[in-house]
Design a protein around this motif. Sequence first.
Motif, PDB file in Angstrom:
ATOM      1  N   THR A  50      -6.483   1.850  -9.406  1.00 61.47           N
ATOM      2  CA  THR A  50      -5.999   3.199  -9.697  1.00 61.47           C
ATOM      3  C   THR A  50      -4.637   3.390  -9.052  1.00 61.47           C
ATOM      4  N   PRO A  51      -3.612   3.742  -9.839  1.00 63.92           N
ATOM      5  CA  PRO A  51      -2.282   3.925  -9.257  1.00 63.92           C
ATOM      6  C   PRO A  51      -2.234   5.138  -8.337  1.00 63.92           C
TER       7      PRO A  51
ATOM      8  N   ILE B 114       0.813  -1.208   0.000  1.00 67.46           N
ATOM      9  CA  ILE B 114       0.000   0.000   0.000  1.00 67.46           C
ATOM     10  C   ILE B 114       0.852   1.266   0.000  1.00 67.46           C
ATOM     11  N   ASN B 115       1.960   1.291   0.739  1.00 65.48           N
ATOM     12  CA  ASN B 115       2.782   2.496   0.773  1.00 65.48           C
ATOM     13  C   ASN B 115       3.535   2.721  -0.532  1.00 65.48           C
ATOM     14  N   ILE B 116       3.910   1.629  -1.186  1.00 66.32           N
ATOM     15  CA  ILE B 116       4.596   1.756  -2.478  1.00 66.32           C
ATOM     16  C   ILE B 116       3.635   2.304  -3.527  1.00 66.32           C
ATOM     17  N   VAL B 117       2.405   1.802  -3.515  1.00 65.00           N
ATOM     18  CA  VAL B 117       1.401   2.312  -4.456  1.00 65.00           C
ATOM     19  C   VAL B 117       0.995   3.734  -4.075  1.00 65.00           C
TER      20      VAL B 117
ATOM     21  N   THR C  37      -0.730  -0.780  -9.065  1.00 64.68           N
ATOM     22  CA  THR C  37      -1.948  -0.786  -8.267  1.00 64.68           C
ATOM     23  C   THR C  37      -1.828  -1.940  -7.279  1.00 64.68           C
ATOM     24  N   LEU C  38      -2.754  -2.027  -6.346  1.00 75.65           N
ATOM     25  CA  LEU C  38      -2.704  -3.138  -5.402  1.00 75.65           C
ATOM     26  C   LEU C  38      -2.915  -4.473  -6.109  1.00 75.65           C
ATOM     27  N   ARG C  39      -3.743  -4.476  -7.124  1.00 76.43           N
ATOM     28  CA  ARG C  39      -3.966  -5.721  -7.866  1.00 76.43           C
ATOM     29  C   ARG C  39      -2.656  -6.186  -8.532  1.00 76.43           C
ATOM     30  N   VAL C  40      -1.902  -5.250  -9.087  1.00 80.86           N
ATOM     31  CA  VAL C  40      -0.619  -5.594  -9.702  1.00 80.86           C
ATOM     32  C   VAL C  40       0.375  -6.057  -8.639  1.00 80.86           C
TER      33      VAL C  40
END
Length: 389
Positions: free
Chosen positions: A283-284, A236-239, A316-319
């Motif tokens: 969403t990025p 989450i923090n990276i995204v 994104t989190l999905r990625v």
Amino acid sequence: MPDLLDVPLLPALVHGALELEPTEDGGLRPHRLPAWARGQNTDPMLAINEAQPSGVRVVGRTRATVVELEALVTRRALSGAPARALGSVDLVVDGEVLGGEVVPNGDLLTTDVTTGVTELTRGGPGTVRFDLPSGEKVVELWLPHQEGVELVALRADAPVEPVPTDDRPRWVHHGSSISHGSNAVRPTGTWPAVAARLGGLDLVNLGFGGSAVLDPFVARTMRDTPADLLSLKVGINIVGGDLMRRRVLGPAVHGFLDTIRDGHPDTPLLLVTPVLCPVHEDTPGPGAVDPVALREGRLVFTAVGDPAEVPAGRLTLRVVREVLAEVVDQRRPGDPHLHLVDGLGMYGPDDTGAHPLPDALHPDADTHRLMGERFAHNVFGPAGPFPTA
């Protein structure tokens, strides 16, 4: 009222911290990163958050019926946003949470979200007091998880001795603000604290708000910290910070895990994927504070990246979940003690109706409890990768 003894603040009384900094007044300031790691950090947010003692507690064996802890807490506030609930010192006796008290007074660090300028208002130290059951027992005073804390004095009506050993498995966990405990109301109510208590584990919480970004000095800290179980919850923090692209995420995770394995070649190691965060699923980043909500006095987060750029490598989190699964698949033939844990099993799409995220990013207190219970069941249960029953 019984006379109270001054109990020396011995380092052996403080559990869950990686370093204790002596203060000018003879107190102790717990840190969750050692000095050498803090020296490599350049982020003011991490500097503040590692000194917030999430998971840190004062632990002793005693026959006392009264105990007092004097501490100077530093609270944080964002201008225009709702005030955060005051953190408590939680009392745990022989493993049972018996209550909590807010430390009076305290300093307040207010940040203007539009300019980043901070202002410090001094309030001074305060004291919490607890009545204890009779007889010999192990007493734990869990420190506020989202407030800077300087331990000033410890007092009791009987001697308090350090607990020399802890025969519970030691769990060292690194994650984001959710692991740090954002929006949890009390220090024993963060999801890692809930899971550790249910699993019978000795917790070292290296969850740092906004700062689970694969910093090499955190990997080396985990490498050098004794542990029976290690876990990394990342994404989450990276995204949200828009810090990486897909090309570098996988190698960076490999490097982080390689460093941990230099010190813990065979220790069970969990790679935990992100829990659901609807604004960042497709969403990025970067993430941002919703200005409309802020004008209404609400703190709500949003994502302002362009989904059309995901095919070009924006995360994104999905990625992120896809990349983390690929990393584990690549490593598992040579690392049978590495396990992938699905964060959506802690908080997923079916939970948004009954457990909405109040600020669109962080779980509330009840959801922290739910996540901790699910993690304990999925990881520490009989069918989990680290059964403790």
